[in-house]
Design an enzyme around this catalytic site. Structure first.
Site, mmCIF file in Angstrom:
data_model
loop_
_atom_site.group_PDB
_atom_site.id
_atom_site.type_symbol
_atom_site.label_atom_id
_atom_site.label_comp_id
_atom_site.label_asym_id
_atom_site.label_seq_id
_atom_site.Cartn_x
_atom_site.Cartn_y
_atom_site.Cartn_z
ATOM 1 N N ARG A 27 -14.785 3.711 5.980
ATOM 2 C CA ARG A 27 -13.856 4.199 4.956
ATOM 3 C C ARG A 27 -14.228 5.606 4.471
ATOM 4 O O ARG A 27 -14.009 5.942 3.304
ATOM 5 C CB ARG A 27 -13.820 3.242 3.755
ATOM 6 C CG ARG A 27 -13.270 1.866 4.071
ATOM 7 C CD ARG A 27 -11.771 1.953 4.328
ATOM 8 N NE ARG A 27 -11.154 0.633 4.381
ATOM 9 C CZ ARG A 27 -10.621 0.008 3.337
ATOM 10 N NH1 ARG A 27 -10.621 0.555 2.154
ATOM 11 N NH2 ARG A 27 -10.075 -1.173 3.483
ATOM 12 N N ARG A 31 -10.458 7.524 -1.000
ATOM 13 C CA ARG A 31 -10.327 7.858 -2.422
ATOM 14 C C ARG A 31 -11.513 8.510 -3.104
ATOM 15 O O ARG A 31 -11.362 9.073 -4.178
ATOM 16 C CB ARG A 31 -9.934 6.605 -3.207
ATOM 17 C CG ARG A 31 -8.495 6.241 -3.025
ATOM 18 C CD ARG A 31 -8.232 4.860 -3.516
ATOM 19 N NE ARG A 31 -9.053 3.932 -2.762
ATOM 20 C CZ ARG A 31 -9.073 2.622 -2.971
ATOM 21 N NH1 ARG A 31 -8.365 2.097 -3.931
ATOM 22 N NH2 ARG A 31 -9.819 1.845 -2.225
ATOM 23 N N ARG A 40 -2.840 12.736 -1.267
ATOM 24 C CA ARG A 40 -2.146 11.479 -1.548
ATOM 25 C C ARG A 40 -1.144 11.673 -2.688
ATOM 26 O O ARG A 40 -0.022 11.174 -2.639
ATOM 27 C CB ARG A 40 -3.184 10.423 -1.917
ATOM 28 C CG ARG A 40 -2.653 9.008 -2.047
ATOM 29 C CD ARG A 40 -3.839 8.142 -2.449
ATOM 30 N NE ARG A 40 -3.548 6.730 -2.473
ATOM 31 C CZ ARG A 40 -2.918 6.114 -3.454
ATOM 32 N NH1 ARG A 40 -2.467 6.808 -4.500
ATOM 33 N NH2 ARG A 40 -2.729 4.804 -3.403
ATOM 34 N N ASP A 77 -4.713 1.894 9.170
ATOM 35 C CA ASP A 77 -5.136 0.666 8.495
ATOM 36 C C ASP A 77 -5.023 -0.500 9.471
ATOM 37 O O ASP A 77 -4.229 -0.446 10.420
ATOM 38 C CB ASP A 77 -4.273 0.392 7.261
ATOM 39 C CG ASP A 77 -4.950 -0.625 6.348
ATOM 40 O OD1 ASP A 77 -5.849 -0.219 5.576
ATOM 41 O OD2 ASP A 77 -4.628 -1.822 6.435
ATOM 42 N N TYR A 151 -4.350 -12.102 6.450
ATOM 43 C CA TYR A 151 -3.367 -11.340 5.657
ATOM 44 C C TYR A 151 -1.941 -11.767 5.996
ATOM 45 O O TYR A 151 -1.077 -11.848 5.122
ATOM 46 C CB TYR A 151 -3.545 -9.832 5.890
ATOM 47 C CG TYR A 151 -4.782 -9.275 5.222
ATOM 48 C CD1 TYR A 151 -4.764 -8.896 3.881
ATOM 49 C CD2 TYR A 151 -5.975 -9.134 5.916
ATOM 50 C CE1 TYR A 151 -5.893 -8.386 3.251
ATOM 51 C CE2 TYR A 151 -7.118 -8.625 5.306
ATOM 52 C CZ TYR A 151 -7.069 -8.261 3.977
ATOM 53 O OH TYR A 151 -8.192 -7.775 3.346
HETATM 54 O O1 CP3 Z 1 -12.650 4.313 7.472
HETATM 55 C C1 CP3 Z 1 -11.678 5.043 7.238
HETATM 56 O O2 CP3 Z 1 -11.699 5.908 6.350
HETATM 57 C C2 CP3 Z 1 -10.464 4.936 8.140
HETATM 58 C C3 CP3 Z 1 -9.321 4.267 7.632
HETATM 59 C C4 CP3 Z 1 -9.329 2.794 7.214
HETATM 60 C C5 CP3 Z 1 -8.556 2.336 6.115
HETATM 61 N N1 CP3 Z 1 -8.599 0.982 6.095
HETATM 62 C C6 CP3 Z 1 -7.796 3.212 5.205
HETATM 63 C C7 CP3 Z 1 -7.414 2.699 3.877
HETATM 64 C C8 CP3 Z 1 -9.922 1.666 7.796
HETATM 65 C C9 CP3 Z 1 -10.908 1.584 8.946
HETATM 66 C C10 CP3 Z 1 -9.429 0.521 7.089
HETATM 67 C C11 CP3 Z 1 -9.786 -0.868 7.455
HETATM 68 C C12 CP3 Z 1 -9.281 -1.971 6.634
HETATM 69 N N2 CP3 Z 1 -8.110 -2.057 5.925
HETATM 70 C C13 CP3 Z 1 -9.931 -3.227 6.533
HETATM 71 C C14 CP3 Z 1 -11.191 -3.600 7.260
HETATM 72 C C15 CP3 Z 1 -12.418 -3.056 6.664
HETATM 73 C C16 CP3 Z 1 -12.770 -3.551 5.316
HETATM 74 O O3 CP3 Z 1 -12.816 -2.715 4.396
HETATM 75 O O4 CP3 Z 1 -13.011 -4.764 5.168
HETATM 76 C C17 CP3 Z 1 -9.153 -4.048 5.679
HETATM 77 C C18 CP3 Z 1 -9.477 -5.459 5.262
HETATM 78 C C19 CP3 Z 1 -7.997 -3.299 5.315
HETATM 79 C C20 CP3 Z 1 -6.832 -3.747 4.494
HETATM 80 C C21 CP3 Z 1 -6.668 -2.916 3.275
HETATM 81 N N3 CP3 Z 1 -6.236 -1.584 3.276
HETATM 82 C C22 CP3 Z 1 -6.899 -3.293 1.947
HETATM 83 C C23 CP3 Z 1 -7.399 -4.652 1.507
HETATM 84 C C24 CP3 Z 1 -6.602 -2.163 1.148
HETATM 85 C C25 CP3 Z 1 -6.583 -2.104 -0.366
HETATM 86 C C26 CP3 Z 1 -7.937 -2.102 -0.948
HETATM 87 C C27 CP3 Z 1 -8.624 -0.771 -0.803
HETATM 88 O O5 CP3 Z 1 -9.760 -0.756 -0.323
HETATM 89 O O6 CP3 Z 1 -8.021 0.219 -1.190
HETATM 90 C C28 CP3 Z 1 -6.253 -1.094 1.991
HETATM 91 C C29 CP3 Z 1 -5.872 0.283 1.578
HETATM 92 C C30 CP3 Z 1 -6.550 1.410 2.258
HETATM 93 N N4 CP3 Z 1 -6.829 1.487 3.588
HETATM 94 C C31 CP3 Z 1 -6.959 2.629 1.640
HETATM 95 C C32 CP3 Z 1 -7.500 3.436 2.651
HETATM 96 C C33 CP3 Z 1 -8.021 4.848 2.518
HETATM 97 C C34 CP3 Z 1 -6.792 2.991 0.177
HETATM 98 C C35 CP3 Z 1 -5.456 3.607 0.024
HETATM 99 C C36 CP3 Z 1 -5.277 4.349 -1.258
HETATM 100 O O7 CP3 Z 1 -5.151 3.702 -2.304
HETATM 101 O O8 CP3 Z 1 -5.220 5.592 -1.192
#
Ligand code: CP3
Length: 343
Positions: A27, A31, A40, A77, A151
């Protein structure tokens, strides 16, 4: 030297040791970075960014420009797979993802697949691949079938994945059909990422820890093994990192059963134990506690040193045990890079 040979992270994934371990952070685009928050705010929501290939390219490159990590991870994502399989996807501000209709009350056969939804993501891969320097390894990714299924069934994140676990036990044939559909979509998606320029891919199984050993074999090891088998048949040079978060004592069985090239470790795993128990020479990635990165100072130094010493004799990629948290101070990331690269 060829461009390939200078990619340290890829070299470690292929089983070679580097004197200074390569580093990236799960990640790492997101943010905690002011430049991400600014883009964003300008473009609207997260999904709008992920499906805008110019914005997603810029976000993928932001942490590379700021910190010089050894790996760039595609900005996307894991939930774009359910989206392309025909579920609606959106993100509730401050809460997280939503998918509808939920499989708890609907059937996969009713969904209308939308393959065009992934086209901008593959465009992002092409653009990032053209922009990255020859030293930076480019990582693609997808969610593992079990985690994606949780999910799709629940329609959002859940504490203990109860509804998916219930379906897996009560309706194993229906659940196996869902897992097969995710495997098939995922192999296509990852194969297309590789064709468009990623050097390696990571399979995120964030909820692998919620299953009993028998269910873990069935819904984590077997589907990931199938992805590895089909992806390597499609792209013989595919390099695959498996990240079964929470697998604990089942990690060696996962590594041997799936055939992944490298294993991601979460922060609950003792790195010294992992080094003793895991197959000799298997590359590992991890596993700093994201909270130790927030704490910084001596806490961070001791935690990082412990990991570096445990994996001194094995191919190792330094990473967190899970995603970086939004309130992580930038200067602590800079300190971690200095610790790992020894100044
Ligand atoms: O690593 C990186 O920066 C690359 C991008 C990436 C995102 N999500 C961007 C994202 C990767 C590799 C993921 C994987 C992901 N997404 C997982 C597996 C890894 C883990 O963390 O367990 C899961 C379960 C998700 C599903 C998901 N996406 C959730 C549950 C959420 C909301 C909670 C959160 O952490 O914000 C997201 C949103 C998300 N995916 C954001 C980002 C940068 C946040 C978006 C924002 O609010 O700007």
């Amino acid at each position: 030297m060829s461009a390939q040979a200078s990619k340290k992270l890829l070299n470690v994934l292929k089983g070679n040791q580097e004197a200074v371990p390569p580093i990236w952070l799960m990640r790492q685009a997101g943010r905690y970075l002011p430049e991400y928050r600014a883009l964003r705010a300008e473009k609207g929501g997260f999904l709008a960014l992920a499906y805008d290939s110019d914005a997603a390219t810029e976000i993928t490159l932001q942490p590379i420009k700021r910190f010089g990590f050894d790996g760039a991870i595609l900005f996307s994502d894991i939930l774009v797979i359910p989206h392309t399989m025909g579920q609606d996807l959106w993100f509730e501000t401050g809460e997280g993802p939503r998918l509808a209709p939920r499989l708890a009350e609907s059937r996969l056969e009713e969904f209308v697949p939308a393959p065009e939804r992934l086209a901008p993501v593959i465009d992002t891969v092409r653009k990032v691949s053209a922009a990255l320097s020859a030293e930076t390894t480019f990582l693609g990714f997808a969610g593992s079938p079990w985690t994606v299924a949780t999910y799709m069934v629940h329609g959002q994140g859940s504490k203990d994945q109860a509804e998916a676990r219930r379906m897996a036990h009560a309706e194993p044939e229906r659940f196996a059909g869902l897992i097969e559909a995710i495997i098939s979509a995922t192999v296509d998606y990852l194969g297309n990422q590789i064709d468009a320029g990623v050097d390696a891919v990571q399979l995120f199984d964030s909820w692998a820890g919620s299953l009993s050993p028998a269910q873990f074999q069935k819904w984590v090891i077997a589907p990931n093994a199938e992805i590895v088998r089909r992806l390597k048949a499609r792209n013989p040079n595919a390099v695959i990192i498996g990240f079964p978060k929470g697998a604990g004592g089942k990690l060696a069985a996962y590594a041997e059963g799936t055939g992944v090239d490298a294993l991601g470790l979460d922060e609950t795993v003792d790195p010294h134990w992992a080094n003793r128990e895991l197959p000799k020479g298997l590359p590992v990635q991890g596993n700093l506690d994201p909270l130790a990165l927030i704490a910084g100072g001596q806490v961070l130094k001791e935690a990082a040193d412990n990991i570096l010493s445990a994996f001194a004799d094995r191919p190792h990629i330094f990473n967190l045990g899970h995603g970086i948290l939004p309130d992580t101070p930038i200067e602590n990331v800079e300190m971690l890079l200095k610790l790992v690269r020894k100044g």
